[in-house]
Design an enzyme around this catalytic site. Structure first.
Site, short mmCIF file in Angstrom:
data_model
loop_
_atom_site.label_atom_id
_atom_site.label_comp_id
_atom_site.label_asym_id
_atom_site.label_seq_id
_atom_site.Cartn_x
_atom_site.Cartn_y
_atom_site.Cartn_z
N TRP A 23 85.18 67.78 6.04
CA TRP A 23 85.17 66.38 5.62
C TRP A 23 85.35 66.33 4.12
CZ3 TRP A 23 85.26 61.74 8.00
CH2 TRP A 23 84.98 60.61 7.22
N ASP A 75 105.73 66.84 5.28
CA ASP A 75 105.63 65.40 5.57
C ASP A 75 104.84 64.73 4.45
OD1 ASP A 75 105.93 63.01 6.90
OD2 ASP A 75 104.35 63.36 8.35
#
Length: 303
Positions: A94, A207
Site C-alpha cells: 500500500w 503504459d
C-alpha cells in the site's frame, strides 16, 4: 458471504492472521481492494481464476521493474489462485501518495532515464518479453524479435504492436479505412528510421500515462499498472505525451540521464498510434477518428 469477506478469507489463508477488505473501484478491468491485516495495509486486485494470467503478468512486470533499482514500484506481497474463493489475487504494498511538488518532474526524469539506460533483464538486445501481458484491458503480444537493432525493432512494431492490434480491429469490425491506413503505416515503417537512429532494447513500463505515475509522501516518483517489454524507450516517452505530458522539469533531467535522439518528434506519432488503436478497441467512439488522423499524419511525413 459477501465479496469482501471472501477476499479477506483468501488473504488469511495466504498470510495468516485476520484480514479485512474494503472495495476501492479503482480499476475498470478488475476488482480492487484496500486490505488490512497482520499490522499492515495492502492494495489488492482480484479476478476470476480463469483470468489469473492477467494478474500474474502484472506481478511479473512489477518485479522486473523493481529489480532494476531505478524507479519505485509497489512491492509484490503475493500473487496466487485461491480455488476455495474462486479468485486470482494480487496483493501489493500500500502506497500513500501526495500531490507532486516542484522538483518531482526532475526526479521522475532521472529515474525513468535510469530505467531506460539499464541493461534489460532478458532478450539479449532483442525486443519483446518472456510472456504476453495486458495493455489496459487488451492482451499485448510480446513474442521476441529475431534480431535487435533497427531491423529487429521494425519487425517487432510491425508484427507485435501495430499488426497485432490491427488484426484485433478486423475481428471487431473496425472501419476498413482505419485498418487500411494502419497497413500502410506498417509498410512505411523503414522511413521512420532513415535518420540514423538505431533503436536499442530498454525495459519499459509500457503504459505510462499520467494515471500510472505519482509521488510518494517522501517525494519519490512511483509507477504502477505496467505492461512491460523490452522496447525502444522512445515508445514510452510518446505514450507519456499522448494524453497530456510529463511534469515540468522532466525533459531536461531525462535527456541528461538517458539522452534523446533529435529525430524522436517525427516518430512520436508512430508510437502514439499503437495506444490510440488500443483505445479504439477499448472504447471505440472518437478514438477511431483520432487513430485515423494519426495514421494519415504519419503517411504524409508530418509525424
Amino acid at each position: 458471504m459477501n465479496d469482501s469477506e471472501t477476499l479477506a478469507r483468501s488473504l488469511t489463508r495466504r498470510f495468516g492472521g485476520r484480514w479485512s477488505a474494503q472495495p476501492l473501484r479503482a480499476s475498470s478491468f478488475c476488482s480492487t481492494w484496500h486490505a488490512r491485516g497482520r499490522g499492515m495495509d495492502a492494495f489488492v486486485k482480484s479476478l476470476p481464476m480463469s483470468s489469473a494470467p492477467v494478474l500474474e503478468a502484472e506481478a511479473d512486470g512489477l518485479d522486473a521493474l523493481a529489480a532494476t533499482r531505478t524507479v519505485a514500484v509497489p512491492a509484490v506481497h503475493g500473487c496466487w489462485c485461491d480455488e476455495e474463493a474462486g479468485l486470482a489475487v494480487l496483493a501489493m504494498q500500500w502506497m500513500t501518495l501526495r500531490l507532486p511538488d516542484a522538483g518531482f518532474g526532475e526526479r521522475f526524469g532521472r529515474a525513468l532515464g535510469a530505467l531506460h539506460r539499464a541493461l534489460p533483464p532478458a532478450g539479449g538486445g532483442c525486443f519483446g518479453w518472456h510472456r504476453d501481458n495486458m495493455l489496459g484491458g487488451t492482451p499485448q503480444r510480446n513474442r521476441w524479435s529475431a534480431h535487435g537493432g533497427r531491423n529487429g525493432w521494425i519487425a517487432f512494431v510491425a508484427h507485435e504492436r501495430l499488426g497485432a492490434l490491427n488484426a484485433r480491429l478486423a475481428h471487431r469490425g473496425a472501419p476498413a479505412a482505419l485498418r487500411a491506413a494502419v497497413d500502410q503505416v506498417i509498410a512505411a515503417l523503414p522511413g521512420c528510421f532513415d535518420d540514423g537512429y538505431a533503436p536499442r532494447a530498454s525495459l519499459v513500463h509500457g503504459d505510462l500515462w499520467s494515471g500510472n505515475w505519482a509521488m510518494l509522501t517522501d517525494g519519490t516518483p512511483v509507477v504502477y499498472d505496467p505492461a512491460v517489454s523490452c522496447s525502444d524507450a522512445e515508445a514510452e516517452l510518446a505514450m507519456m505525451e499522448l494524453f497530456g505530458g510529463p511534469p515540468s522539469g522532466f525533459w531536461q533531467a531525462y535527456r541528461q540521464a538517458a539522452g534523446l535522439h533529435e529525430g524522436y518528434p517525427r516518430r512520436r506519432a508512430l508510437y502514439q498510434l499503437y495506444h490510440l488503436l488500443n483505445h479504439v478497441l477499448l472504447f471505440g467512439g472518437s478514438y477511431e477518428q483520432q487513430a485515423l488522423a494519426c495514421a494519415h499524419r504519419l503517411l504524409k511525413g508530418s509525424g
